[in-house]
Design a protein around this motif. Structure first.
Motif, PDB file in Angstrom:
ATOM      1  N   ASP A  58       0.884  -1.011   0.149  1.00  0.00           N
ATOM      2  CA  ASP A  58      -0.070   0.015   0.069  1.00  0.00           C
ATOM      3  C   ASP A  58       0.816   1.315   0.186  1.00  0.00           C
ATOM      4  N   PHE A  59       1.859   1.327   0.760  1.00  0.00           N
ATOM      5  CA  PHE A  59       2.737   2.434   0.740  1.00  0.00           C
ATOM      6  C   PHE A  59       3.549   2.812  -0.536  1.00  0.00           C
TER       7      PHE A  59
ATOM      8  N   ARG B 223       1.718   2.645  -3.131  1.00  0.00           N
ATOM      9  CA  ARG B 223       0.645   3.490  -3.928  1.00  0.00           C
ATOM     10  C   ARG B 223       0.419   4.830  -3.304  1.00  0.00           C
ATOM     11  N   THR B 224       0.634   4.815  -1.997  1.00  0.00           N
ATOM     12  CA  THR B 224       0.670   6.153  -1.378  1.00  0.00           C
ATOM     13  C   THR B 224       1.928   7.129  -1.890  1.00  0.00           C
TER      14      THR B 224
ATOM     15  N   ARG C 194       2.966   7.011  -4.908  1.00  0.00           N
ATOM     16  CA  ARG C 194       2.543   7.456  -6.185  1.00  0.00           C
ATOM     17  C   ARG C 194       1.506   8.688  -6.313  1.00  0.00           C
TER      18      ARG C 194
ATOM     19  N   HIS D 107      11.380   4.117  -2.036  1.00  0.00           N
ATOM     20  CA  HIS D 107      10.395   3.581  -0.801  1.00  0.00           C
ATOM     21  C   HIS D 107      10.640   1.974  -1.149  1.00  0.00           C
TER      22      HIS D 107
END
Lengths: 533, 315
Positions: free
Chosen positions: B211-212, B214-215, B217, B230
């Motif tokens: 998920d991070f 995607r965060t 991005r 990341h």
């Protein structure tokens, strides 16, 4: 003024249609909520606005943000817009932050990635200010904190800080509070509301929780299977629902069941002075390890035929208590007994008692072995019996259990992947019923289900109460469900039962401050009986 | 971090003590008497007894264990049964070949594997990924001695860039020594690099799905920036584990490569000592290898903590 405009957006992945002709808009300072059940395309709409779609997606239609057509921009331009003009907050605060970077690094990154001329110190100052705005003051939450040192709600605040650091004109929040406790949810929702009102920022919120939608949104967009079925101003839409699906959704969300009346009988489950402690890791090599009391002197009893709820926020000890009642864990002190016999004796779970209890878990996907057929899955509890039914008796028991939960005897030969989420939960209930247990524990059994499916399962439980005279303990964080499906309720906080009584009287006249806070924080659907009818 | 380091250090010492005991017991229990082996089948009992007493094999086992351990602590590993020279001299000479060779191979394998793994992960399913994965499949499947032979054929015999084998020591200068170790190091590194690249790729792919990422991005980082800032550090933990394991293997497992290139390394010494029942040498080398494995694990543990802050506080 229109800030975001989505015009006739259609989207497909490898020729499977995901979104069909979506048209909606968000104005400055406006809160628009997209709602619908899982698979309706809510999140995909949000990702389309961010242009962060999975590979292999083809789109038609336009997404316009302040006169710029996002669907026609190239990747470097989109990178400039993401984080700068549009911020995004995600569902899972536990995993949305990079675990190896400090919160300061992660917030300053948003600032510096878009403007290299900002010095490190200046970026830090602005990060401090932003974290302050989201309610994480420096004296308690310095920039040097790592995500794992924060709670879920605090992490979600950091994610919000990252998203709003550059004061974007549009904030997209995808199920921002679904993973949070109800009191934390209330705080985060207020924060989002305040940010939208103060800065004139448009907020596009995606949530399946209709109570949150009704409470927060200026406008509501209802989606189903990739299409918008209805949209309009919140007040107007709530009072004049046109589409049957919208009506069904709201009706299911506030669904009430009527349980058959009971005549209290002899006590079945008795929990007396139960304490369950966990050892914490030593802080020094030779120090005595400290302990954490997950369940602290808990006593209550359930009489035969009673339906009891257990509510509380995550970490309050609900799950630990459940495990102890099932005899899966030994407790440090106190006694748990069913029909007078202890659930745990001589270092082992007591099998005589164990066969009187069954449990239904939250996750209808994870609690079945995918390689077994349904008949084998639901007869698993038979191993608890000294003389399990065989041959025709076994078949009869399977048929009866499947029919009782609204499935057919033919379903016995299928595998679990052939069923929907709601059907799987029915199978889980069939598995619990098959040995006719005296007590069933429902551990967040309807929390993962869509509202319409949840309503069906609640109806099923009410029917089963009538047919089987069930006794159960219903563990949930969802107050509205507990309110309708139980006779008595226990409120748990930090390992203790802080309030306990008749469900209606606890909900109508909560005495303990914690119960009051819990009830006040839970968003409630307005009375829609007129609109739904 | 200090507490974490001390805890790791304590566990290192305990592991060493346990390992020394296990090695001693296993080797002492192993059948075959070195004295009778050295004198042959028809030796006289008196000569045998004399030799046993000379080698120190007649003292009680507990006493021999403590003598062995305390000897090692003071740098005295005993005397080889067969060669009658101090074990420490035999080992240290070999170590000056094997240790640099292992390090050299490890550096090469990382230099190949990291870019290859990152390249493949960032082009998942595309032609670049498929060709890198195909190459690593080949690297894993083909034995390193075959690589060694090809390298000798091409670079020593045809191109004459390197010597075909042998090692003249470090006395002629660092670069000369390194030059001599280059072909064996490449031969050792290729299969290791293939494994490491695959681990790097799959670890990075796992992280890219987090998920991070995607965060990151959503903050406006490009795919590349998100991967470097990341992805990489989070993907490093499984890679470090494999590097640790590979180093231990490279130190002693290079026997075939040493044979191909006529290198006087540890692998050959172990082989010779085992065939000659030179228990004291075997014991010492095994202990040395165990020491190096435990040491490398300790360093890998420290590296974990540098990479992942969650480990620092969880002590």
């Amino acid at each position: 003024m229109t800030l975001l405009e989505i015009k006739n957006l259609s989207l497909s992945i490898h020729n499977i249609d995901i979104l069909d002709n979506i048209t909606l808009s968000v104005g400055a300072g406006e809160i628009v909520a997209i709602t619908g059940e899982s698979g309706s395309g809510k999140s995909m709409t949000a990702l389309a606005v961010m242009q962060l779609l999975p590979k292999g997606v083809t789109t038609t239609g336009q997404i316009i943000l302040n006169d710029r057509v996002l669907t026609e921009l190239d990747e470097p331009d989109l990178c400039n817009i993401r984080g700068n003009d549009i911020g995004m907050v995600f569902q899972e605060p536990m995993s949305a932050l990079n675990p190896v970077h400090t919160i300061g690094q992660q917030v300053t990154e948003t600032i510096r990635i878009h403007d290299r001329s900002v010095s490190r110190q200046e970026a830090k100052n602005r990060a401090v200010e932003t974290l302050n705005r989201v309610g994480l003051p420096q004296d308690q939450f310095p920039l040097s904190r790592f995500p794992h040192e924060l709670s879920g709600g605090q992490r979600q605040r950091v994610v919000i800080a990252m998203a709003i650091a550059l004061r974007p004109r549009l904030l997209i929040a995808d199920e921002p509070t679904t993973a949070l406790d109800v009191t934390t949810q209330g705080q985060i929702l207020n924060l989002l509301k305040k940010l939208a009102q103060e800065g004139g920022m448009g907020l596009l919120m995606i949530t399946h929780d209709l109570a949150v939608v009704a409470d927060m949104a200026d406008r509501i967009v209802v989606m189903r299977a990739g299409k918008i079925v209805e949209q309009g101003d919140t007040n107007h839409l709530l009072q004049n629902m046109q589409h049957p699906y919208t009506k069904m959704l709201f009706a299911a969300s506030g669904h009430q069941v009527s349980l058959p009346p009971i005549t209290p009988k002899l006590p079945l489950l008795e929990v007396k002075g139960v304490v369950r402690e966990y050892r914490l890791p030593r802080t020094k090599i030779f120090s005595t390890p400290r302990t954490f009391r997950a369940v602290n002197d808990v006593s209550f009893s359930i009489r035969r035929g009673e339906r009891v709820g257990l509510v509380g926020e995550s970490g309050c000890g609900k799950s630990t208590l459940t495990r102890a009642i099932l005899g899966l864990d030994q407790v440090q002190s106190g006694v748990i007994s069913v029909d007078g016999a202890p659930v745990f004796s001589g270092g082992h779970p007591n099998l005589d008692v164990r066969r009187k209890m069954q449990v239904v878990f939250q996750d209808p996907f994870g609690s079945f072995n995918p390689r077994h057929r349904v008949d084998r899955l639901i007869t698993e509890p038979f191993h608890l019996l000294a003389d399990p039914p065989k041959g025709t008796a076994r078949t009869r028991a399977i048929d009866e259990a499947l029919l009782a939960v609204g499935l057919t005897p033919q379903d016995a030969n299928k595998y679990i992947h052939e069923f929907s989420g709601g059907q799987r939960q029915r199978i889980a209930i069939a598995r619990a019923l098959i040995i006719r247990p005296d007590l069933i524990l429902f551990d967040e059994a309807v929390s993962a289900l869509d509202v319409s499916v949840r309503a069906q399962i609640l109806d099923l439980l009410a029917e089963l109460c009538e047919a089987y005279n069930l006794t159960y303990l219903f563990i949930s964080h969802d107050l509205s469900v507990v309110r309708t499906i139980t006779d008595r309720v226990l409120v748990m906080k930090s390992g203790k039962i802080v309030e306990h009584g008749e469900t209606t009287s606890v909900f109508e006249n909560p005495r303990h401050p914690y119960t009051r806070a819990l009830i006040a924080a839970a968003p409630v659907l307005p009375d829609l009986s007129q609109a739904i009818a | 971090m200090l507490r974490y380091t001390l805890k790791r250090l304590l566990s290192l010492l305990i592991s060493l003590a346990v390992a020394s005991l296990v090695i001693f017991v296993v080797i002492e229990v192993a059948p075959g008497d070195p004295a009778s082996f050295m004198l042959g089948m028809n030796a006289q009992p008196e000569t045998l007894a004399a030799l046993r007493s000379e080698l120190g094999l007649d003292v009680p086992k507990v006493q021999r264990y403590f003598a062995w351990v305390s000897g090692m602590l003071s740098g005295d590993f005993g005397t080889s049964y067969t060669y009658r020279t101090p074990v420490i001299d035999m080992i240290s000479g070999r170590l000056w070949v094997s240790l640099p060779l292992a390090l050299y191979a490890l550096v090469l394998s990382s230099l190949i594997a990291f870019p290859a793994g990152i390249f493949a992960a960032s082009r998942r399913g595309q032609a670049g990924d498929i060709s890198v994965m195909g190459a690593t499949q080949l690297g894993v499947a083909v034995p390193n001695f075959w690589f060694a032979m090809i390298l000798v054929l091409v670079f020593a015999i045809n191109l004459r860039w390197f010597a075909a084998g042998g090692f003249i020591g470090w006395n002629n200068g660092f670069w000369v020594g390194l030059h001599a170790l280059t072909l064996p190091a490449i031969a050792l590194a290729l299969p290791q690099a293939a494994i490491l690249a695959r681990v790097m790729r799959s670890s990075l792919l796992d992280v890219l799905g987090e998920d991070f990422m995607r965060t990151a991005r959503a903050k406006g980082l490009s795919e590349r920036q998100a991967l470097w800032r990341h992805g990489l550090r989070n993907a490093l933990i499984p890679v470090l584990t494999i590097i640790g394991l590979q180093f231990s293997f490279l130190l002693a497992g290079s026997i075939i490569i040493e044979q191909v290139f006529y290198l006087p390394g540890l692998g050959r010494l172990v082989f010779q000592s085992i065939s000659a029942r030179d228990l004291i040498v075997v014991e010492s080398i095994v202990m040395l290898l165990v020491f190096s494995v435990i040491m490398v694990n300790f360093l890998v543990d420290l590296a974990y903590a540098v990479v992942d802050p969650r480990l620092r506080s969880r002590t």
